[in-house]
Scaffold this active site. Structure first.
Site, PDB file in Angstrom:
ATOM      1  N   ASN A 199      -7.971   5.419 -12.427  1.00  0.00           N
ATOM      2  CA  ASN A 199      -8.243   5.176 -13.851  1.00  0.00           C
ATOM      3  C   ASN A 199      -8.534   6.447 -14.643  1.00  0.00           C
ATOM      4  OD1 ASN A 199      -7.831   2.407 -13.935  1.00  0.00           O
ATOM      5  ND2 ASN A 199      -9.961   1.908 -13.445  1.00  0.00           N
ATOM      6  N   ARG A 212      -2.144   0.091 -21.612  1.00  0.00           N
ATOM      7  CA  ARG A 212      -2.429   0.404 -20.208  1.00  0.00           C
ATOM      8  C   ARG A 212      -3.870   0.043 -19.841  1.00  0.00           C
ATOM      9  NH1 ARG A 212      -2.901   5.810 -17.546  1.00  0.00           N
ATOM     10  NH2 ARG A 212      -2.399   5.463 -15.345  1.00  0.00           N
ATOM     11  N   PRO A 229      -0.896  -1.206  -8.980  1.00  0.00           N
ATOM     12  CA  PRO A 229       0.378  -0.820  -8.366  1.00  0.00           C
ATOM     13  C   PRO A 229       0.564   0.694  -8.324  1.00  0.00           C
ATOM     14  CG  PRO A 229       0.727  -1.851 -10.526  1.00  0.00           C
ATOM     15  CD  PRO A 229      -0.718  -2.009 -10.201  1.00  0.00           C
ATOM     16  N   HIS A 274       6.627   0.164 -19.693  1.00  0.00           N
ATOM     17  CA  HIS A 274       6.943   1.576 -19.449  1.00  0.00           C
ATOM     18  C   HIS A 274       8.010   2.092 -20.418  1.00  0.00           C
ATOM     19  CE1 HIS A 274       5.226   1.835 -15.057  1.00  0.00           C
ATOM     20  NE2 HIS A 274       4.293   1.768 -15.986  1.00  0.00           N
ATOM     21  N   HIS A 312      -4.928  -2.342 -16.711  1.00  0.00           N
ATOM     22  CA  HIS A 312      -5.849  -1.865 -15.672  1.00  0.00           C
ATOM     23  C   HIS A 312      -7.130  -2.707 -15.633  1.00  0.00           C
ATOM     24  CE1 HIS A 312      -4.297   2.269 -14.308  1.00  0.00           C
ATOM     25  NE2 HIS A 312      -3.308   1.663 -14.930  1.00  0.00           N
TER      26      HIS A 312
END
Length: 329
Positions: free
Chosen positions: A95, A63, A167, A197, A67
């Protein structure tokens, strides 16, 4: 003369249209062959040790990479700590949920690389994050792939730059496609990257609207599997502790696999932005294909991760190699 001007304008326009992708031209699969030939093994050993300490290393690192790349490109700007004079990317609200184990993985790997005299200050934090991301995917049972290397670390990290760049869990297909297309990523790439995911967790407030106040007509999102909705309500009562974590994949949360897509077919996507990939007829065929063909998904994921790794790469004067991944030189 007029023809020359027209040609010059066309050349300039072509150059500008290629600009976002030109940065990847300097990325190479054996970039450190002469300066730090063992770098991939050094990073992999650190990642394995961290993985043995906590599984959170896997989704946290994956992740963090996503990001980082979606804000100012893949330049490790998401790792920078804020100072009194600068609020960095990692302190933007979007974040704050990035798990510390992702940052720790990169920082420990950087220390291990720099402990080798010939490698010291030769390998960027951005490249270490890209390698570590590949390694965590493989450790969780996903595909291993060759990582293109040669990124420099970014010179800027501002929380304000994060706004509107990531998103949201409520996005529809058009919003998802638009955001990913801005980085040269196709709908297929977007659906493949959403497959990440299959790992990790979220917090109740990110999807509470789907189980309590979806619309005036339906308190529960009608695309949500009824049994799954009941389970989510049990785990996320209305006044739940905001730190409670819910697995993104309720079936195989610790395995990188194609079960994410099988879950979508059953109405078990945690976010609206997950389930929309199945309910929207434009993306459903891809979901159906990957739900029944793991190899096809894994190949698409490798392609998408490689393209993601080329986004906004810093070169020349636009970057450097940080001595400390969390601070500018």
């Amino acid at each position: 003369m007029g023809r020359f001007i027209l040609l010059a304008v066309w050349s300039l326009a072509l150059g500008l249209s290629l600009y976002p992708y030109m940065a990847s031209a300097q990325l190479k699969k054996n970039y450190y062959a002469n300066t730090c030939p063992n770098v991939e093994n050094i990073v992999k050993n650190v990642v394995q040790k961290k993985f043995q300490q906590t599984f959170v290393t896997v989704p946290a690192t994956l992740r963090l990479f996503f990001h980082d790349c979606f804000v100012q490109g893949c330049d490790a700007s998401a790792i920078i700590q804020s100072t009194g004079s600068n609020k960095a990317e990692k302190d933007h609200p979007d974040n704050l949920s990035l798990a510390g184990d992702g940052f720790d993985t990169v920082i420990k790997a950087k220390a291990a690389v720099d402990a080798v005299p010939s490698c010291k200050n030769k390998v960027s934090c951005a490249d270490i994050l890209a390698m570590a991301t590949r390694d965590v995917v493989a450790l969780a049972g996903g595909p291993s792939y060759t990582v293109e290397l040669g990124r420099l670390d970014g010179l800027v990290s501002k929380a304000t730059d994060v706004e509107g760049k990531l998103p949201k869990p409520t996005f529809n297909l058009n919003q998802l496609n638009s955001m990913f297309a801005a980085h040269g990523l196709s709908q297929t790439d977007m659906i493949a990257l959403s497959g990440a995911h299959t790992l990790g967790f979220s917090h109740c407030n990110r999807f509470a609207n789907r189980i309590y106040n979806f619309s005036p007509q339906n308190s529960v999102d009608p695309t949500l599997n009824k049994d799954y909705a009941s389970q989510l309500k049990a785990m996320c009562p209305k006044n739940v502790d905001p730190l409670i974590a819910i697995n993104m994949d309720p079936t195989t949360p610790r395995t990188f696999d194609n079960v994410y897509y099988k879950n979508l077919q059953q109405g078990k996507g945690l976010f609206s932005s997950d389930e929309i990939l199945f309910t929207d007829t434009r993306s459903r065929p891809t979901v159906d294909t990957w739900a029944s063909n793991s190899a096809s998904f894994q190949n698409a994921f490798i392609t998408a991760m490689t393209k993601l790794g080329r986004v906004g790469v810093k070169t020349g004067k636009n970057g450097n190699i940080r001595r400390d991944c969390a601070a500018f030189n």
